[in-house]
Scaffold this active site. Structure first.
Site, PDB file in Angstrom:
ATOM      1  N   SER A  30       0.797  -1.223   0.000  1.00 54.84           N
ATOM      2  CA  SER A  30       0.000   0.000   0.000  1.00 54.84           C
ATOM      3  C   SER A  30       0.832   1.276   0.000  1.00 54.84           C
ATOM      4  O   SER A  30       0.343   2.324  -0.411  1.00 54.84           O
ATOM      5  CB  SER A  30      -0.970   0.024   1.180  1.00 54.84           C
ATOM      6  N   LYS A  34       0.305   4.471   6.886  1.00 54.37           N
ATOM      7  CA  LYS A  34      -0.266   5.313   5.834  1.00 54.37           C
ATOM      8  C   LYS A  34       0.342   6.705   5.914  1.00 54.37           C
ATOM      9  O   LYS A  34       1.012   7.061   6.861  1.00 54.37           O
ATOM     10  CB  LYS A  34      -1.795   5.435   5.992  1.00 54.37           C
TER      11      LYS A  34
END
Length: 175
Positions: A38, A85
């Site tokens: 990701s 993230k």
């Protein structure tokens, strides 16, 4: 020195070292391996090797985060899971999610908008919305392994054109 004295000394060392080490790792920082795709290409650009990053937990204590910071947090969808993230918007900013069917969202106080750099392979705020900064545990500040990838993670970051800051579209932001 007798066997008993050696064992007693070893227990004393362990009784000191273990709590000090755990306290350091819980409050100052630690090195962890990053799994998944990701955050590609910034982290794990090569699926053959895993990046290890320094997680600075000390700087997360005051909840002062900026756009562009890469952070770890308890996943809002599963508190047993830790995710990594990038912060792309902070409180007061407005974000139009990747899903064009949703309306733009103003980030409430005490929250931020998180996205993976690999937009097509990331479960992020586009799926679960703004996240409380209280869930953030640490800021990833350096890649520490493998050696050929040593570097700081505070470089240049392009704010997506879907993010509105102070009423104006922003194209880039230096962090």
């Amino acid at each position: 020195m007798s066997m008993w004295q050696c064992c007693r000394s070893a227990v004393g060392v362990v009784a000191f070292v273990v709590p000090v080490t755990l306290t350091f790792m819980d409050n100052v920082g630690s090195v962890v391996g990053v799994k998944g795709v990701s955050m590609q290409p910034v982290l794990n650009p090569d699926l053959m090797h895993k990046d290890y990053v320094w997680l600075n937990k000390w700087c997360a204590k005051d909840f002062q985060f900026q756009r562009g910071n890469i952070v770890t947090l308890r996943a809002p969808y599963d508190p047993r899971c830790t995710i990594i993230k990038r912060i792309v918007a902070i409180e007061g900013d407005t974000v139009c999610p990747n899903r064009r069917t949703e309306e733009c969202i103003r980030i409430p106080a005490g929250h931020c908008w998180l996205e993976g750099d690999n937009v097509t392979m990331s479960k992020d705020s586009n799926s679960f919305g703004p996240v409380s900064v209280g869930l953030i545990e640490a800021k990833a500040t350096y890649i520490v392994w493998p050696p050929q990838r040593w570097r700081a993670l505070n470089g240049y970051f392009n704010i997506p054109d879907r993010v509105v800051i102070s009423g104006q579209l922003q194209q880039s932001h230096s962090v």
